[in-house]
Design a protein around this motif. Structure first.
Motif, PDB file in Angstrom:
ATOM      1  N   GLN A 105      32.861  51.749  45.322  1.00  0.00           N
ATOM      2  CA  GLN A 105      31.566  50.639  45.213  1.00  0.00           C
ATOM      3  C   GLN A 105      32.655  49.501  44.256  1.00  0.00           C
ATOM      4  N   ILE A 106      33.373  49.627  43.534  1.00  0.00           N
ATOM      5  CA  ILE A 106      33.392  49.287  42.506  1.00  0.00           C
ATOM      6  C   ILE A 106      35.123  47.788  42.642  1.00  0.00           C
ATOM      7  N   PHE A 107      35.156  47.676  43.788  1.00  0.00           N
ATOM      8  CA  PHE A 107      35.311  46.688  44.247  1.00  0.00           C
ATOM      9  C   PHE A 107      35.013  45.695  44.376  1.00  0.00           C
ATOM     10  N   PHE A 108      33.598  45.895  44.720  1.00  0.00           N
ATOM     11  CA  PHE A 108      32.239  45.019  44.658  1.00  0.00           C
ATOM     12  C   PHE A 108      31.953  44.399  43.508  1.00  0.00           C
ATOM     13  N   ILE A 109      32.236  44.169  42.087  1.00  0.00           N
ATOM     14  CA  ILE A 109      32.253  43.942  41.516  1.00  0.00           C
ATOM     15  C   ILE A 109      33.082  42.410  41.604  1.00  0.00           C
ATOM     16  N   PRO A 110      32.289  41.608  41.282  1.00  0.00           N
ATOM     17  CA  PRO A 110      33.542  40.366  41.403  1.00  0.00           C
ATOM     18  C   PRO A 110      33.542  39.313  40.133  1.00  0.00           C
ATOM     19  N   TYR A 111      34.801  39.066  40.295  1.00  0.00           N
ATOM     20  CA  TYR A 111      35.399  38.723  39.475  1.00  0.00           C
ATOM     21  C   TYR A 111      36.297  39.707  38.440  1.00  0.00           C
ATOM     22  N   LEU A 112      36.517  41.145  38.843  1.00  0.00           N
ATOM     23  CA  LEU A 112      37.222  41.936  38.133  1.00  0.00           C
ATOM     24  C   LEU A 112      38.487  41.786  38.407  1.00  0.00           C
ATOM     25  N   MET A 113      38.534  42.360  40.204  1.00  0.00           N
ATOM     26  CA  MET A 113      39.954  42.506  40.175  1.00  0.00           C
ATOM     27  C   MET A 113      41.293  40.725  40.646  1.00  0.00           C
ATOM     28  N   PRO A 114      41.897  41.156  40.224  1.00  0.00           N
ATOM     29  CA  PRO A 114      43.724  39.735  40.333  1.00  0.00           C
ATOM     30  C   PRO A 114      43.138  39.483  42.136  1.00  0.00           C
ATOM     31  N   THR A 115      43.297  37.740  42.259  1.00  0.00           N
ATOM     32  CA  THR A 115      43.577  37.484  43.116  1.00  0.00           C
ATOM     33  C   THR A 115      44.422  37.280  43.864  1.00  0.00           C
ATOM     34  N   ASP A 116      45.162  36.157  43.047  1.00  0.00           N
ATOM     35  CA  ASP A 116      47.055  36.672  43.727  1.00  0.00           C
ATOM     36  C   ASP A 116      47.620  37.392  44.051  1.00  0.00           C
ATOM     37  N   MET A 117      48.381  37.303  45.186  1.00  0.00           N
ATOM     38  CA  MET A 117      49.152  38.049  45.646  1.00  0.00           C
ATOM     39  C   MET A 117      50.281  38.571  44.989  1.00  0.00           C
ATOM     40  N   SER A 118      51.065  37.951  43.606  1.00  0.00           N
ATOM     41  CA  SER A 118      51.757  39.002  43.120  1.00  0.00           C
ATOM     42  C   SER A 118      51.486  40.352  41.801  1.00  0.00           C
ATOM     43  N   SER A 119      50.017  39.393  41.286  1.00  0.00           N
ATOM     44  CA  SER A 119      49.363  40.906  40.329  1.00  0.00           C
ATOM     45  C   SER A 119      48.583  41.716  40.950  1.00  0.00           C
ATOM     46  N   VAL A 120      47.900  41.178  42.573  1.00  0.00           N
ATOM     47  CA  VAL A 120      47.329  42.222  43.861  1.00  0.00           C
ATOM     48  C   VAL A 120      48.323  43.706  43.770  1.00  0.00           C
ATOM     49  N   VAL A 121      49.412  42.626  44.217  1.00  0.00           N
ATOM     50  CA  VAL A 121      50.390  43.762  44.742  1.00  0.00           C
ATOM     51  C   VAL A 121      50.668  44.851  43.552  1.00  0.00           C
ATOM     52  N   LYS A 122      51.212  44.183  42.589  1.00  0.00           N
ATOM     53  CA  LYS A 122      51.009  45.098  41.736  1.00  0.00           C
ATOM     54  C   LYS A 122      50.305  46.151  40.782  1.00  0.00           C
ATOM     55  N   PHE A 123      48.916  45.469  40.933  1.00  0.00           N
ATOM     56  CA  PHE A 123      48.159  46.533  40.838  1.00  0.00           C
ATOM     57  C   PHE A 123      47.858  47.529  41.638  1.00  0.00           C
ATOM     58  N   PHE A 124      48.293  47.508  43.139  1.00  0.00           N
ATOM     59  CA  PHE A 124      47.935  48.850  43.587  1.00  0.00           C
ATOM     60  C   PHE A 124      48.910  49.697  43.693  1.00  0.00           C
ATOM     61  N   ARG A 125      50.530  49.177  43.407  1.00  0.00           N
ATOM     62  CA  ARG A 125      51.450  49.878  42.606  1.00  0.00           C
ATOM     63  C   ARG A 125      51.200  50.787  41.480  1.00  0.00           C
ATOM     64  N   GLU A 126      50.882  50.167  40.480  1.00  0.00           N
ATOM     65  CA  GLU A 126      50.797  50.099  38.961  1.00  0.00           C
ATOM     66  C   GLU A 126      49.658  51.236  38.527  1.00  0.00           C
ATOM     67  N   SER A 127      48.238  50.845  39.310  1.00  0.00           N
ATOM     68  CA  SER A 127      47.382  51.043  38.740  1.00  0.00           C
ATOM     69  C   SER A 127      46.478  52.963  38.588  1.00  0.00           C
ATOM     70  N   LYS A 128      47.081  53.278  36.977  1.00  0.00           N
ATOM     71  CA  LYS A 128      46.217  54.436  37.028  1.00  0.00           C
ATOM     72  C   LYS A 128      44.473  54.892  37.645  1.00  0.00           C
ATOM     73  N   ALA A 129      43.928  54.088  37.863  1.00  0.00           N
ATOM     74  CA  ALA A 129      42.830  54.445  39.379  1.00  0.00           C
ATOM     75  C   ALA A 129      42.708  54.561  40.832  1.00  0.00           C
ATOM     76  N   ILE A 130      43.765  53.628  41.302  1.00  0.00           N
ATOM     77  CA  ILE A 130      44.150  53.605  42.186  1.00  0.00           C
ATOM     78  C   ILE A 130      44.709  54.652  43.047  1.00  0.00           C
ATOM     79  N   ASN A 131      45.609  54.939  41.714  1.00  0.00           N
ATOM     80  CA  ASN A 131      46.630  56.259  41.719  1.00  0.00           C
ATOM     81  C   ASN A 131      46.453  57.207  41.851  1.00  0.00           C
TER      82      ASN A 131
END
Length: 340
Positions: A105-131
């Motif tokens: 449910q962490i993805f539903f904390i508002p204003y936690l994640m970046p919202t511009d496309m390039s930052s979002v993509v970089k986050f999913f590629r590199e995030s330790k939490a995600i990967n």
């Protein structure tokens, strides 16, 4: 209708063959694998599924059958079928997985994640939490997490234009059956109203609810703008989804087939990032060309700040729901975002 009966009925609908013949796969024997997702033909999850299928079938003798929204039930149904081994693969968003894995449910904390496309993509590629962290959490529930990926920025639709939390007072906003998402809209001043997806259009049409949230491509695909024409970009987050396998099925695969599945999920991930680049703009253009009733409101920094000030209470609720593991995950998320 109880869970066991639904699962048996679905198995009969899928095939008259035995489950063993369907799902046992070795390097020497081609198999027919089954994959279900939550969206319609041509939507983001559907594109991902068919790219995954393309790689599997181009690089092995296996075949993959894809089931779209409604063909085997709703999100809860396809997750039950995957855990039971009826399905091999499932694509389900954390919005529904939250009941099974509170940390999702962490993805539903508002204003936690970046919202511009390039930052979002970089986050999913590199995030330790995600990967690194999330695969362990999914494994505890008998699921092999293969990929998490973004679908699009969340947009609120409403029966009238609103730019402040106060203007959301007494507005019934449809949310997925996710307690933290309900907390988010309570914090925003609205009345969160959980509803299955199949009931949303009619509920908006009859004013049983006054709004909902979704990525803009889904609003266009489901024609939600016809009954909820005021689109409000609040910048509070992106819709995230996860693709996974039944863990017993995955563990029983040969090393060769496990590598095949991993490569297929990586291939589909790269393809979907290309697909969603520009998708929101083209979907919004289709919406505005289709209806003169549609309004588009993008909150400015000052307006966003009024909503953002209410986010900490959602963080507190998340930690209450997810405990120490949720607290550690939130800390890692923030570190990953800082590292961007």
């Amino acid at each position: 209708m109880d869970k066991q009966y639904r699962l048996k009925r679905t198995l009969k609908q899928l095939t008259g063959l035995s489950a063993l013949a369907l799902f046992t796969c070795t390097a020497a024997q081609a198999a027919n694998w089954r994959y279900a997702h939550e969206e319609y033909a041509g939507d983001v999850q559907d594109v991902y599924a068919y790219k995954f299928k393309e790689y599997i079938e181009d690089n092995s003798d296996h075949t993959l059958k894809v089931y779209r929204f409604g063909e085997l039930g709703e999100s809860d149904d396809i997750m039950e079928q995957t855990q039971a081994g009826i399905l091999n693969f499932v694509n389900q968003s954390p919005g529904f997985t939250g009941a099974l894995i509170p940390e999702a449910q962490i993805f539903f904390i508002p204003y936690l994640m970046p919202t511009d496309m390039s930052s979002v993509v970089k986050f999913f590629r590199e995030s330790k939490a995600i990967n690194e962290d999330f695969p362990k959490l999914y494994a505890e529930k008998g699921l092999e997490l293969l990929q998490m990926y973004p679908e699009g920025e969340m947009v609120i639709t409403l029966d009238e234009i609103a730019t402040t939390p106060e203007e959301l007072n007494n507005k019934k906003i449809r949310v997925m059956t996710n307690p933290l998402l309900s907390e988010t809209y309570s914090a925003f001043g609205a009345t969160p109203t959980p509803l299955p997806w199949g009931e949303v259009y009619g509920a908006l049409q009859t004013n049983m609810i006054q709004g909902h949230e979704n990525p803009i491509f889904w609003i266009e695909s489901g024609k939600l703008y016809e009954v909820s024409p005021n689109l409000i970009f609040t910048g509070h987050g992106w819709f995230t989804t996860a693709m996974m396998a039944n863990q017993d099925f995955y563990n029983d695969l040969s090393k060769e087939d496990q590598t095949l599945v991993q490569k297929a999920s990586d291939y589909a991930f790269e393809e979907i990032l290309e697909h969603i680049d520009g998708l929101a703009d083209s979907s919004l253009e289709k919406i505005t060309n289709s209806s003169k009733k549609v309004t588009v409101t993008r909150l400015n920094d000052e307006q966003i700040e009024a909503f953002k000030e209410r986010a900490p209470q959602v963080e507190d609720k998340f930690i209450e729901m997810a405990g120490d593991s949720g607290k550690a995950l939130l800390k890692q998320f923030k570190q990953d975002i800082k590292d961007l």
